[in-house]
Design an enzyme around this catalytic site. Sequence first.
Site, mmCIF file in Angstrom:
data_model
loop_
_atom_site.group_PDB
_atom_site.id
_atom_site.type_symbol
_atom_site.label_atom_id
_atom_site.label_comp_id
_atom_site.label_asym_id
_atom_site.label_seq_id
_atom_site.Cartn_x
_atom_site.Cartn_y
_atom_site.Cartn_z
ATOM 1 N N SER A 564 37.919 50.547 33.725
ATOM 2 C CA SER A 564 37.766 49.932 32.398
ATOM 3 C C SER A 564 38.705 50.621 31.428
ATOM 4 C CB SER A 564 36.323 50.083 31.912
ATOM 5 O OG SER A 564 36.202 49.708 30.555
ATOM 6 N N TYR A 577 28.240 54.764 30.180
ATOM 7 C CA TYR A 577 29.158 53.812 30.814
ATOM 8 C C TYR A 577 30.585 54.365 30.828
ATOM 9 C CZ TYR A 577 31.854 49.519 31.566
ATOM 10 O OH TYR A 577 32.717 48.571 32.044
#
Length: 687
Positions: A564, A577
Amino acid sequence: MTTAQPADTVPAPVAELVARSNRLGADPTTTNYGGGNTSAKGTASDPVTGEDVELLWVKGSGGDLGTLTAGGLAVLRLDRVRALTGVYPGVEREDEMVAAFDYCLHGKGGAAPSIDTAMHALVDAPHVDHLHPDAGIAIATAADGERLTAEIFGSRVVWVPWRRPGFQLGLDIAAIQRENPDAVGCVLGGHGITAWGTTSDEAEQRSLEIIRTAQAYLDSHGAAEPFGPVREGYQALPAPERRAKAAALAPLLRGLASTDAPQVGHFTDSDDVLDFLARAEMPRLAALGTSCPDHFLRTKVRPLVLDLPADASIDDAVVVRLRELHAAYRDDYRDYYERYAEPDSPAMRGADPAIVLVPGVGMFSYGRDKQTARVAGEYYVNAIHVMHGAEAVSAYAPIDESEKFRIEYWALEEAKLARRPKPKPLATRIALVTGAASGIGKAIATRLAAEGACVVVADLDAEKAREAAAEIGGADVAIGVAADVSDSAAVRAAVDEAVLAFGGLDLVVNNAGLSISKPLLETTERDWDLQHDVMAKGSFLVSQAAARVMIEAGLGGDIVYIASKNAVFAGPNNVAYSATKADQAHQVRLLAAELGTHGIRVNGINPDGVVRGSGIFAGGWGAQRAATYGIPESELGAFYAKRTLLGHEVLPEHVAAAVVALCGGDLTQTTGLHVPVDSGVAAAFLR
């Protein structure tokens, strides 16, 4: 003036022929996949003269009876094909006759005519079937097949000695038919059967009569154990142990079978196979090889057989023995080629086995794609049935090796291979994608399959994984498996399923994930552990299991992490996350450094937030991130797009395209790279 028949009208003989072919091809006891051919004769209007002309419609080269359509038929002027008998130069030059068929085509001619076209044209009957049923080939390959044919059928079916398919065989069968007016068909030595009839139904019924009569004779007159007694220690292992051993052996075997060219694998442990492998006569019969041309063109002349008992543990000794057997197989195949090759023979195509037999475990078959590998295995099962029948009433006596070579390295067979479409970029690659039942994972799996890969759709929800795989394609293209990536046993089980389905692994995409958006003080220990178990630990477990398979096969591979932009971009309320994405990003670097010596490339992709089609965003993450930014959830995708340099929203398909770019063959020297797929987030630029 006669009006030409509309181009979209299917003549009655064609409709009957296609229906008959589909029925015959649907029954595996009648013919094999892609084997045999059928024909019909009839009249149609010549679109130029308006006069009726007699035509031959015959299954074209490379087609399959079970799935045949009118478009798969070659269409020829019957008078012109029969006129070729006047210019036939003799058996030594009969290959020239295939090119002559081009001058006999009606209109555009439909599919390419097969080598058996002459048989169908020259036999004086409106409908002809040429089939390769196991029972028929058992009689055809029996040492005293001619005597058996007379005993089983009397004058109703006539024996035709072995002759390579071609124009001369067509002349032979036509002569047999003329000389035996009461005959309904013939047994072709070493090959199969041919039947004919006045109507389509009559031809079909006569084909079935020959097959059923032959099978009834084998059943009533055959020996109880034609393969001999069971060898002690070679019986089938219990199913769980058998499948585990198969999964352990599969990567090594695929690597050996791919020495000359990458192959996809298929595993078969049917009762017929396991019984054959356990029997005393198996080594002798396996060494004799297959007989029917359709068989050995797919299975090669003989299999590689592991000469160890079923309970032999998979240790260094077994690996060494398999490598020895493989080297000996390659030497034997090279000798076979050099023994029979002529100066104008096609080059040797490859010396690796297409069939590997492992007593107690099963059969591994290989091909350029999953369907080819599966069909090769099916053909060897047919060959087992043939050997069983022939040994039951006589002795199995396949055609000579020299004849096998003449067909395997036939210029006409080479031309058929040349007509194959160009392989897709990911052909022969076997991919496993985690979290692939929806969103980015599903888009990746779909794109990989479209580029030619065999795909394993792995997901926590097994049913959704199977549904996604079914949408992508049949079992020759994609399968769905359950995979809790945080559980090492579940990961190993998923990898084993992949290996048993397709032979190994070449490409793994670590995509499974979830997202919990909370500020630091609200993030619980459970939140932290869950995120890290699925993404950091899960990626580690999947990469470890996959690397073990890739290293064993020795074919290299690709591991791709869907990380990501958050791996480098510090966004608000996202500590668990983003931290686990940073963990994944560094795993890419660490594994690239470690696995490069094995030819395994490890790369990552850093997407921006993918809102549309994302299971993560639909599962609550979208609402949490929208609340963080103080916008409606429906505007989240547009919000992400506005803050990028390109101003475009990132979609699952964009991430899938990046995976293909990394693994599709153009970046073969790239490893340890992170590719941003974020439309340009300046704060996430890699440094």
